[in-house]
Design a protein around this motif. Structure first.
Motif, short mmCIF file in Angstrom:
data_model
loop_
_atom_site.label_atom_id
_atom_site.label_comp_id
_atom_site.label_asym_id
_atom_site.label_seq_id
_atom_site.Cartn_x
_atom_site.Cartn_y
_atom_site.Cartn_z
N GLY A 50 0.79 -1.22 0.00
CA GLY A 50 0.00 0.00 0.00
C GLY A 50 0.82 1.27 0.00
N ALA A 51 2.14 1.16 -0.23
CA ALA A 51 3.00 2.34 -0.19
C ALA A 51 2.82 3.24 -1.41
CB ALA A 51 4.47 1.93 -0.09
N GLY A 52 2.25 2.71 -2.50
CA GLY A 52 2.04 3.49 -3.71
C GLY A 52 2.98 3.14 -4.85
N ILE A 216 9.86 4.05 -0.58
CA ILE A 216 8.69 4.91 -0.39
C ILE A 216 7.78 4.30 0.66
CG2 ILE A 216 8.84 5.71 -2.78
CD1 ILE A 216 6.39 4.06 -3.45
N GLN A 217 7.02 5.14 1.33
CA GLN A 217 6.06 4.69 2.34
C GLN A 217 4.91 5.69 2.40
OE1 GLN A 217 7.43 4.50 6.41
NE2 GLN A 217 5.99 2.87 6.91
N GLU A 218 3.70 5.14 2.44
CA GLU A 218 2.49 5.96 2.47
C GLU A 218 2.50 7.02 1.36
OE1 GLU A 218 2.22 7.47 6.44
OE2 GLU A 218 1.66 5.52 7.29
N GLY A 219 2.99 6.59 0.20
CA GLY A 219 2.99 7.46 -0.97
C GLY A 219 4.06 8.52 -0.99
N LYS A 220 4.98 8.51 -0.02
CA LYS A 220 6.01 9.53 0.06
C LYS A 220 7.40 8.92 -0.09
CE LYS A 220 3.38 12.62 3.08
NZ LYS A 220 3.36 13.35 4.37
N TYR A 221 8.29 9.70 -0.69
CA TYR A 221 9.70 9.31 -0.76
C TYR A 221 10.28 9.29 0.65
CZ TYR A 221 14.73 9.92 -1.60
OH TYR A 221 16.10 9.79 -1.59
N VAL A 222 10.96 8.19 1.01
CA VAL A 222 11.58 8.08 2.33
C VAL A 222 13.09 8.29 2.23
CG1 VAL A 222 12.02 6.55 4.30
CG2 VAL A 222 9.78 6.53 3.18
N THR A 223 13.74 7.51 1.39
CA THR A 223 15.19 7.61 1.25
C THR A 223 15.63 6.83 0.03
OG1 THR A 223 17.31 7.35 2.44
CG2 THR A 223 15.72 5.55 2.64
#
Length: 318
Positions: A50-52, A216-223
């Motif tokens: 579900g991270a996108g 990515i996580q929850e639709g956002k770039y993490v690292t």
């Protein structure tokens, strides 16, 4: 040998996501996603369920529309010049589908008839690139899953794309098939100079296959993390040092600029240090000067799986 980001720094990205956003019912499924991929890179797209990841891939290839932002392929905008941008992409988003009663060669010929500029030489080149030259006259219904996947990649390469996008290309393959797929993708990146974006839930395989991963996580770039040997050697290491006096060893170690004591393991008389690779000889020298006996130095490597769990707070990979 995969290219490191230092080798490709300054070049124009093959793929560039610019604050890409997808909203459904007021909720941001993908939220201002930005990252680049350069020529010849194999980049893994990682994220929990579900991270996108799939939504992001579908926006890149134009299967779904972005709410905001833009995707540039070789500098061409998916929004403003869809035809100019999409011609640089080859992709397998779902499982590749072929006419099972036709041979591999005839399936590629069928694709050739629907596209312009694909020569017989190109068909031969891509089938050799994915190791299918001996199977092109066999019917696809006799192909293994790995062979069908490779035929799909061959088809995606016929138009000479700059970017190859694969969603779970090793899904369902046995260990031998996974290794073959990895080797063929690395060959494609090196020999053709094609950039590859691949999503997978097999973290250990991504570590072997990719030159870099984007998390990515929850639709956002993490690292992102480079997986190239050269860059890994210059990164901070974690080492365990067994000594006869950890208290004194700790004081000496922390007196060295750039060395951090992470943990003291009194039961085993060991200290855990975080430092750059080139500082290890200095630590050994300083401990020796202070008459501290060193019995063992061990590097503790953090796996991609461990780092993924740290980045995502323990979320499960898709």
């Amino acid at each position: 040998m995969m290219k490191s980001s230092s080798e490709i720094k300054g070049t124009i990205p093959v793929l560039s996501l610019k604050n890409v956003t997808k909203r459904i019912g007021g909720k941001a499924i993908v939220d201002r996603m930005s990252f680049d991929i350069h020529k010849g890179e194999i980049v893994g797209l990682l994220g929990p369920n579900g991270a996108g990841k799939t939504t992001t891939i579908r926006m890149i290839v134009g299967l779904i529309q972005m709410s905001e932002g833009d995707v540039l392929i070789q500098g061409k905008s998916i929004r403003n010049d869809f035809t100019g941008a999409i011609r640089h992409i080859g992709a397998i988003i779902e499982n590749p589908e072929f006419y099972p009663y036709m041979t591999g060669y005839d399936n590629l010929k069928q694709y050739q008839r629907m596209s312009s500029g694909i020569t017989e030489e190109r068909i031969k080149a891509v089938t050799e690139l994915v190791g299918l030259e001996a199977a092109m006259n066999k019917k696809v219904k006799a192909y293994s899953l790995g062979m069908r996947q490779r035929l799909g990649i061959a088809q995606a390469l016929l138009d000479n794309p700059s970017l190859l996008i694969l969603d779970e290309p090793t899904n369902g393959l046995d260990p031998a098939g996974i290794r073959e797929m990895r080797q063929y993708l690395q060959r494609i990146a090196v020999q053709e100079g094609i950039s590859i974006l691949v999503s997978s839930h097999l973290l250990s395989e991504m570590e072997l296959m990719c030159s870099r991963v984007v998390v990515i996580q929850e639709g956002k770039y993490v690292t992102h993390r480079s997986l190239s040997d050269k860059e890994e050697q210059s990164k901070q290491l974690s080492v365990v040092v067994r000594v006869d006096d950890i208290e004194r060893a700790s004081r000496v170690s922390t007196s060295i600029d750039g060395v951090e004591v992470i943990q003291l393991l009194k039961d085993s008389s060991e200290l855990v240090l975080a430092l750059q690779n080139e500082l290890i000889p200095q630590v050994v020298s300083k401990l020796g000067e202070d008459n501290i006996k060193i019995y063992r130095i061990t590097e503790t490597k953090i796996s991609l799986e461990d780092e993924f769990l740290k980045w995502t707070g323990g979320s499960r990979i898709a």
